[in-house]
Every structure is written in structure tokens, then in C-alpha cells.
Design a protein around this motif. Structure first.
Motif: not given
Length: 310
Positions: A208-216, A223-235, A273-280
């Protein structure tokens, strides 16, 4: 330098673990996110209304101590919102808010032309979007002329307050549709889109056009996702004080990371990208976990987060 401006509630959280004694802590989701942004090293600002009462003075002093710019935070003769939080044995908070005719409910945010510009970020969310007229005014402000700034939204749902306020859902729908960055918890999602799995919700928002979605998801990380990448990081596992302000801390650190990477336009944000989202997520999820080691929202410094990670 990218300005990261927040608009919404500034309140006092009275927190108890024994249901007898209450400790007064400055709080409010956008307010706390501005503090986290400053702790992360971001150019943090707050433009929500703050009362002139004794609690408002406490709130202003707290923002000053954290280095948050309050140049555009109007002072109000209406009272400060008071929140009461009971923390259970498993560190899970239960909330009650008292906001009748408050500075938040009656606020009318505005900024002079040029305060927000291309490459800046405006963050809104939480209980300030429930009760009108303030809720409608904040939504109109956020969806209006932002001078090219990105819009970040954190619904931070409080079902007990939403009951009886029929305007919340259409207002939230407008904001979700207009947000460039959407941060939402699994608990929020269960209320806002019941029965929709997080990954399905993310896919729908990106389409629908959201650029970055973060689900905690609390102790499970995010989780974090953009049109170009998906990433997850454990607490990381920490000894819990409580979880108050964890999501606000995560958002403040994530937005600061975006500013540092220059991901502050629709195109650069969507291209992460996925790598960038993992860093974030590595930075922001860790910061949120460290916040949970103490009572109330007390975001760690950037140096404390980096020391923990190394």
C-alpha cells in the motif's frame, strides 16, 4: 543534520509494583521517544503541548536534561495527563490514564514554515490520537504540510482508553495510510487488525506504500521490512525492571540510525536492504532491552548500547 520531531502526549506516569507506593516518572510515548532519540545521538525535538502546572515544569526540566529541543513545544494552562501503571510480577504493565480537559486533549499543534524540511522526520502516536479535539488536530497536522519530512507512526494502542471513542479507528486508518514509517507491536496489531499475522500485515502495508514497517514482539525482538529487505533480530536476555518505554526507546534509536544512514527520503527508506535492516534492529532492539532493566522509560545512552554490543 536531520531533525527528528515528535508530537503527542507528555504526561506523568505513576508506577507501582506493590499497588501501594507510586513513583512519579515523566512519560508519554512521543515524549519518551524524543528522549530516546537524544540518547541515541539524534537531533531530537518535541512540539507537543506541555502544561504550566507543577508536572509540566517537571516534564520541561526532564527534556532539557536529555537535550531535547522544546523551542516549538507550546505551554498550556490545561492540566498534565496523569497515568497510573501497575507492574505485575512478570514485569508486564497495566495502565490507567486521567486526561479530562488536559493539555494533550486540547492541543493544537503547528510549526512555523521551514522548521521541518526535506530529510527531517515527524513522529506521532499513542494516546494523544484518541480523544478529540486534540487527536483530530494532531492527525491533521501530521498529514498536512510537513515540508518534505517523513512521517513515523506508532499507534501504541491503549484499548481501555479507546472504548467509547469511535473516531479513533478512522483517524488511525488515515494515519496508517499516510505514514512512511510504521512501528507497531504485536499487541497493537491484535487490536488494530485482529487475526492478521504480522508478516501478512507487513506485506499489505508495503504493497500500500508504507516504506518501512517495524513490528515489535517484546522478548522475541522485532521484525523490520522495506520493499527491498526483511530482517529479524531477537531481544537480548536482561533482568527486567519493567517494559515501560521499550517501544519508544526502540523507535528513537531506529529513527536516529535512519538519519545517520541518510535514509530520510521515501526512496532511500524504501531501498534499505536486509543487511541494513539487521544493523538498525541490532542497535534499536538492544537499546529497548537495556531500557527494560530499570523502572519507567529511561533510555540508555548510545555509548551504553554500543558497550553492551561489544
Amino acid at each position: 543534520m536531520t531533525r527528528i520531531m515528535f508530537c503527542g502526549e507528555a504526561l506523568i506516569d505513576f508506577i507501582t509494583t506493590d499497588k501501594k507506593t507510586y513513583d512519579a516518572n515523566p512519560g508519554g510515548s512521543p515524549y519518551s521517544a524524543s528522549k530516546a532519540t537524544a540518547q541515541a545521538g539524534g537531533n531530537a525535538a518535541f512540539c507537543g503541548a506541555i502544561s504550566t502546572d507543577i508536572f509540566g515544569e517537571q516534564l520541561m526540566a526532564d527534556l532539557a536534561a536529555y537535550g531535547v529541543d522544546t523551542t516549538h513545544a507550546p505551554r498550556s494552562d490545561d492540566p498534565t495527563v496523569l497515568g497510573f501503571i501497575q507492574v505485575s510480577a512478570d514485569a508486564h504493565p497495566a495502565y490507567a490514564f486521567f486526561d479530562r480537559d488536559s493539555a494533550v486533549v486540547n492541543m493544537a499543534p503547528s510549526l512555523p514554515a521551514g522548521v521541518l524540511r526535506d530529510g527531517d522526520i515527524l513522529g506521532v502516536g499513542s494516546i494523544s490520537l484518541i480523544v478529540s479535539p486534540g487527536a483530530d488536530r494532531i492527525a491533521d497536522f501530521a498529514l498536512g504540510d510537513r515540508g518534505g519530512a517523513l512521517l513515523a507512526l506508532d499507534p501504541n494502542v491503549r484499548p481501555g482508553m479507546i472504548a467509547g471513542h469511535d473516531g479513533w479507528r478512522p483517524r488511525m486508518d488515515r494515519l496508517v495510510a499516510g505514514a512512511d514509517i510504521l512501528k507497531i507491536s504485536v499487541e497493537d496489531l491484535e487490536f488494530y487488525a485482529p487475526g492478521v499475522p504480522p508478516q501478512d500485515f507487513i506485506e499489505a502495508r508495503l504493497a500500500a506504500g508504507t516504506r518501512l514497517v517495524l513490528v515489535t514482539d517484546g522478548e522475541n525482538g522485532a521484525l523490520a521490512a522495506t520493499p527491498q529487505g526483511w530482517a529479524a533480530y531477537p531481544a537480548p536476555a536482561v533482568e527486567l525492571g519493567d517494559t515501560v518505554g521499550a517501544g519508544d526507546t526502540l523507535l528513537g534509536f531506529a529513527l536516529t540510525w535512519l538519519a545517520e544512514q541518510g535514509a530520510t527520503t521515501a526512496a532511500t527508506l524504501a531501498g534499505l536492504s536486509t543487511e541494513a535492516l539487521e544493523d538498525m534492529l541490532r542497535l534499536s532492539v538492544t537499546a529497548a532491552a537495556l531500557n527494560c532493566q530499570v523502572t519507567g522509560c529511561n533510555p540508555p545512552t548510545r555509548a551504553e548500547v554500543e558497550a553492551y554490543l561489544t
